[in-house]
Design a protein around this motif. Structure first.
Motif, PDB file in Angstrom:
ATOM      1  N   TYR A 177      34.178  37.063  36.648  1.00 10.04           N
ATOM      2  CA  TYR A 177      34.995  38.266  36.449  1.00 10.04           C
ATOM      3  C   TYR A 177      36.422  38.029  36.940  1.00 10.04           C
ATOM      4  O   TYR A 177      37.395  38.364  36.241  1.00 10.04           O
ATOM      5  CB  TYR A 177      34.379  39.452  37.190  1.00 10.04           C
ATOM      6  CG  TYR A 177      35.213  40.715  37.116  1.00 10.04           C
ATOM      7  CD1 TYR A 177      35.003  41.646  36.107  1.00 10.04           C
ATOM      8  CD2 TYR A 177      36.216  40.985  38.051  1.00 10.04           C
ATOM      9  CE1 TYR A 177      35.778  42.806  36.025  1.00 10.04           C
ATOM     10  CE2 TYR A 177      36.986  42.136  37.974  1.00 10.04           C
ATOM     11  CZ  TYR A 177      36.761  43.038  36.972  1.00 10.04           C
ATOM     12  OH  TYR A 177      37.528  44.173  36.895  1.00 10.04           O
ATOM     13  N   ALA A 178      36.546  37.457  38.128  1.00 10.93           N
ATOM     14  CA  ALA A 178      37.878  37.219  38.698  1.00 10.93           C
ATOM     15  C   ALA A 178      38.681  36.259  37.824  1.00 10.93           C
ATOM     16  O   ALA A 178      39.888  36.448  37.615  1.00 10.93           O
ATOM     17  CB  ALA A 178      37.748  36.683  40.117  1.00 10.93           C
ATOM     18  N   ALA A 179      38.014  35.216  37.309  1.00  7.91           N
ATOM     19  CA  ALA A 179      38.717  34.228  36.500  1.00  7.91           C
ATOM     20  C   ALA A 179      39.202  34.824  35.182  1.00  7.91           C
ATOM     21  O   ALA A 179      40.327  34.563  34.738  1.00  7.91           O
ATOM     22  CB  ALA A 179      37.796  33.036  36.227  1.00  7.91           C
ATOM     23  N   VAL A 180      38.375  35.640  34.539  1.00  6.42           N
ATOM     24  CA  VAL A 180      38.746  36.218  33.244  1.00  6.42           C
ATOM     25  C   VAL A 180      39.762  37.340  33.412  1.00  6.42           C
ATOM     26  O   VAL A 180      40.711  37.467  32.630  1.00  6.42           O
ATOM     27  CB  VAL A 180      37.493  36.723  32.506  1.00  6.42           C
ATOM     28  CG1 VAL A 180      37.877  37.458  31.223  1.00  6.42           C
ATOM     29  CG2 VAL A 180      36.552  35.566  32.186  1.00  6.42           C
ATOM     30  N   SER A 181      39.576  38.174  34.434  1.00  2.00           N
ATOM     31  CA  SER A 181      40.421  39.356  34.602  1.00  2.00           C
ATOM     32  C   SER A 181      41.752  39.045  35.284  1.00  2.00           C
ATOM     33  O   SER A 181      42.728  39.787  35.112  1.00  2.00           O
ATOM     34  CB  SER A 181      39.686  40.421  35.421  1.00  2.00           C
ATOM     35  OG  SER A 181      39.524  39.988  36.773  1.00  2.00           O
ATOM     36  N   GLY A 182      41.775  37.985  36.095  1.00  3.21           N
ATOM     37  CA  GLY A 182      42.965  37.711  36.896  1.00  3.21           C
ATOM     38  C   GLY A 182      43.105  38.661  38.074  1.00  3.21           C
ATOM     39  O   GLY A 182      44.138  38.666  38.752  1.00  3.21           O
ATOM     40  N   ARG A 183      42.083  39.447  38.339  1.00  3.82           N
ATOM     41  CA  ARG A 183      42.095  40.394  39.456  1.00  3.82           C
ATOM     42  C   ARG A 183      41.339  39.810  40.644  1.00  3.82           C
ATOM     43  O   ARG A 183      40.227  39.305  40.470  1.00  3.82           O
ATOM     44  CB  ARG A 183      41.420  41.716  39.063  1.00  3.82           C
ATOM     45  CG  ARG A 183      42.217  42.600  38.139  1.00  3.82           C
ATOM     46  CD  ARG A 183      41.416  43.834  37.762  1.00  3.82           C
ATOM     47  NE  ARG A 183      42.212  44.760  36.962  1.00  3.82           N
ATOM     48  CZ  ARG A 183      42.874  45.804  37.453  1.00  3.82           C
ATOM     49  NH1 ARG A 183      42.816  46.062  38.748  1.00  3.82           N
ATOM     50  NH2 ARG A 183      43.576  46.591  36.661  1.00  3.82           N
ATOM     51  N   PRO A 184      41.889  39.910  41.857  1.00  7.14           N
ATOM     52  CA  PRO A 184      41.092  39.553  43.026  1.00  7.14           C
ATOM     53  C   PRO A 184      39.971  40.572  43.221  1.00  7.14           C
ATOM     54  O   PRO A 184      40.157  41.769  42.975  1.00  7.14           O
ATOM     55  CB  PRO A 184      42.100  39.609  44.183  1.00  7.14           C
ATOM     56  CG  PRO A 184      43.184  40.525  43.701  1.00  7.14           C
ATOM     57  CD  PRO A 184      43.243  40.352  42.207  1.00  7.14           C
ATOM     58  N   VAL A 185      38.803  40.087  43.597  1.00  8.59           N
ATOM     59  CA  VAL A 185      37.666  40.984  43.817  1.00  8.59           C
ATOM     60  C   VAL A 185      37.477  41.148  45.324  1.00  8.59           C
ATOM     61  O   VAL A 185      36.865  40.320  45.986  1.00  8.59           O
ATOM     62  CB  VAL A 185      36.385  40.446  43.153  1.00  8.59           C
ATOM     63  CG1 VAL A 185      35.217  41.400  43.421  1.00  8.59           C
ATOM     64  CG2 VAL A 185      36.592  40.274  41.653  1.00  8.59           C
ATOM     65  N   ALA A 186      38.063  42.188  45.855  1.00  6.04           N
ATOM     66  CA  ALA A 186      37.933  42.513  47.276  1.00  6.04           C
ATOM     67  C   ALA A 186      37.080  43.764  47.422  1.00  6.04           C
ATOM     68  O   ALA A 186      37.003  44.590  46.508  1.00  6.04           O
ATOM     69  CB  ALA A 186      39.312  42.728  47.902  1.00  6.04           C
ATOM     70  N   HIS A 187      36.432  43.901  48.573  1.00  2.31           N
ATOM     71  CA  HIS A 187      35.660  45.102  48.916  1.00  2.31           C
ATOM     72  C   HIS A 187      34.506  45.342  47.941  1.00  2.31           C
ATOM     73  O   HIS A 187      34.166  46.491  47.648  1.00  2.31           O
ATOM     74  CB  HIS A 187      36.565  46.345  48.954  1.00  2.31           C
ATOM     75  CG  HIS A 187      37.803  46.168  49.780  1.00  2.31           C
ATOM     76  ND1 HIS A 187      37.773  46.070  51.160  1.00  2.31           N
ATOM     77  CD2 HIS A 187      39.113  46.047  49.418  1.00  2.31           C
ATOM     78  CE1 HIS A 187      38.999  45.910  51.613  1.00  2.31           C
ATOM     79  NE2 HIS A 187      39.839  45.891  50.578  1.00  2.31           N
ATOM     80  N   LEU A 188      33.885  44.270  47.443  1.00  2.00           N
ATOM     81  CA  LEU A 188      32.806  44.447  46.476  1.00  2.00           C
ATOM     82  C   LEU A 188      31.664  45.285  47.054  1.00  2.00           C
ATOM     83  O   LEU A 188      31.045  46.073  46.325  1.00  2.00           O
ATOM     84  CB  LEU A 188      32.272  43.090  46.011  1.00  2.00           C
ATOM     85  CG  LEU A 188      31.131  43.141  44.989  1.00  2.00           C
ATOM     86  CD1 LEU A 188      31.579  43.815  43.699  1.00  2.00           C
ATOM     87  CD2 LEU A 188      30.584  41.740  44.707  1.00  2.00           C
ATOM     88  N   THR A 189      31.395  45.138  48.342  1.00  2.00           N
ATOM     89  CA  THR A 189      30.317  45.924  48.941  1.00  2.00           C
ATOM     90  C   THR A 189      30.559  47.416  48.747  1.00  2.00           C
ATOM     91  O   THR A 189      29.630  48.180  48.434  1.00  2.00           O
ATOM     92  CB  THR A 189      30.168  45.601  50.439  1.00  2.00           C
ATOM     93  OG1 THR A 189      29.844  44.209  50.584  1.00  2.00           O
ATOM     94  CG2 THR A 189      29.076  46.434  51.089  1.00  2.00           C
TER      95      THR A 189
END
Length: 359
Positions: free
Chosen positions: A286-298
């Protein structure tokens, strides 16, 4: 030949000249209509006239008070996504009045595909484990690509209220739960972990990243897979809950039930193919395709489980009042407890507290 119910729902004598004007690529022959799905939310029909087949979506014969508004929002978001590269049905045209078929409706592309709703739905070509492993990457790719769309640039400014979006979520779903007293005559029941989850979410609400388009109900039931290999997502469907807010909401909705390499929390017992990748690999994709950092997933996974628990408690209430079979209500009620248990354990694990191992 028209099915009798189909004729009632699409009024072919009035629909045909409307389509001649608005969707000429569908052809100009007699209307052939087939009901694909019909229920309390929307009726979906395939319309054929000799050109490209299209799909008509309209409210049910007995519409909800908000049916027209919901349909209009669906049409607006699909129209905005035309040409963006997001895998969604192409939008053709909409009629917001009842003048043509007796209800508002819109026409969209007829997507050929299949729904991956368990092992029994798999076409033969998709049964090998190495093929099944690729399917969740295609699923995740849909919301990843959606998150890259500039909602203002495609005309969706005002489609939602991104300011304070995350801060509103807990109260939104608490209000939903409270509404069952009136709508279902529900006297409530003790929900272990509910207060703990609410407190954790309020204390751990992150600052929202860049706002984007949210599907709102994305998963295997709303993801049409292409009928042939290689594995790819043909279209994201059923956009009635879409809005503007934090796109990581969609990711949390998908990820809470996926087993993790690093977490000791046992997810709710929902279908998970053993060939599917673990949570961490899918989040990286997801991060690679979206270019968005994935923080706070919990946070997003706990919020997803809390939201779903509050929604499903209505089914438990309907099992009690006879609007659903009692066994179905009990099944949903048990899942509510599992969701809240898992959400609470995720919060404790995040905070460094021990969790009880399940056997």
């Amino acid at each position: 030949m028209l099915e009798p119910d189909a004729a009632q729902m699409c009024n072919p004598e009035r629909l045909a000249p409307w389509m001649d004007q608005h969707v000429p690529e569908a052809g100009n022959g007699p209307i052939q209509a087939t009901i694909l799905t019909g229920g309390a939310t929307n009726i979906v029909m395939r319309i054929e006239r000799g050109g490209i087949p299209v799909v008509l979506r309209r409210p049910p014969l007995t519409p909800r008070p908000d049916s027209a508004k919901v349909l209009s929002r669906e049409a607006r978001v699909l129209s905005a996504l035309n040409g963006t590269g997001v895998p969604a049905p192409r939008f053709y045209a909409a009629c917001e009045t009842q003048d043509v078929i007796g209800a508002p409706f819109y026409l969209m592309e007829n997507i050929v595909g299949w729904l991956a709703l368990g092992e029994k739905t798999l076409p033969d070509a998709f049964k090998p484990a190495e093929i099944r492993r690729q399917m969740p990457f295609a699923l995740i790719g849909g919301i990843a690509r959606l998150s890259t769309v500039d909602y203002k640039a495609v005309g969706l400014e005002g489609f939602g209220k991104p300011d304070g979006f995350l801060e509103r979520q807990v109260d939104r779903w608490l209000h939903q739960h409270a509404s069952y007293a009136e709508s279902e005559g529900y006297g409530y029941r003790p929900l272990p972990h509910k207060d703990e989850v609410v407190s954790w979410l309020r204390a751990n609400t992150p600052a929202m990243p860049r706002a984007g388009i949210i599907h709102g109900d994305y998963g295997w039931p709303n993801a049409l897979m292409a009928p042939d290999l290689p594995v790819r997502l043909a279209a994201m469907i059923d956009w009635e809950l879409s809005t503007i807010g934090d796109p990581l909401i969609d990711l949390g909705w998908l990820m809470y039930s996926v087993p993790s390499e690093r977490s000791a929390v046992e997810p709710p017992k929902l279908f998970q193919d053993p060939a599917y990748p673990k949570r961490e690999e899918l989040v990286d994709h997801y991060a690679a395709v979206s270019g968005r950092p994935v923080a706070h997933l919990t946070y997003y996974m706990i919020l997803a489980q809390f939201k779903l628990a509050m929604l499903l408690e209505r089914h438990y209430a309907r099992g009690l009042n006879g609007r659903l079979p009692r066994d179905k209500g009990e099944e949903m009620g048990a899942l509510v407890l599992e969701l809240l248990r898992s959400a609470a354990e995720m919060g404790r694990e995040h905070d460094g507290q021990p969790i009880k191992m399940r056997t």
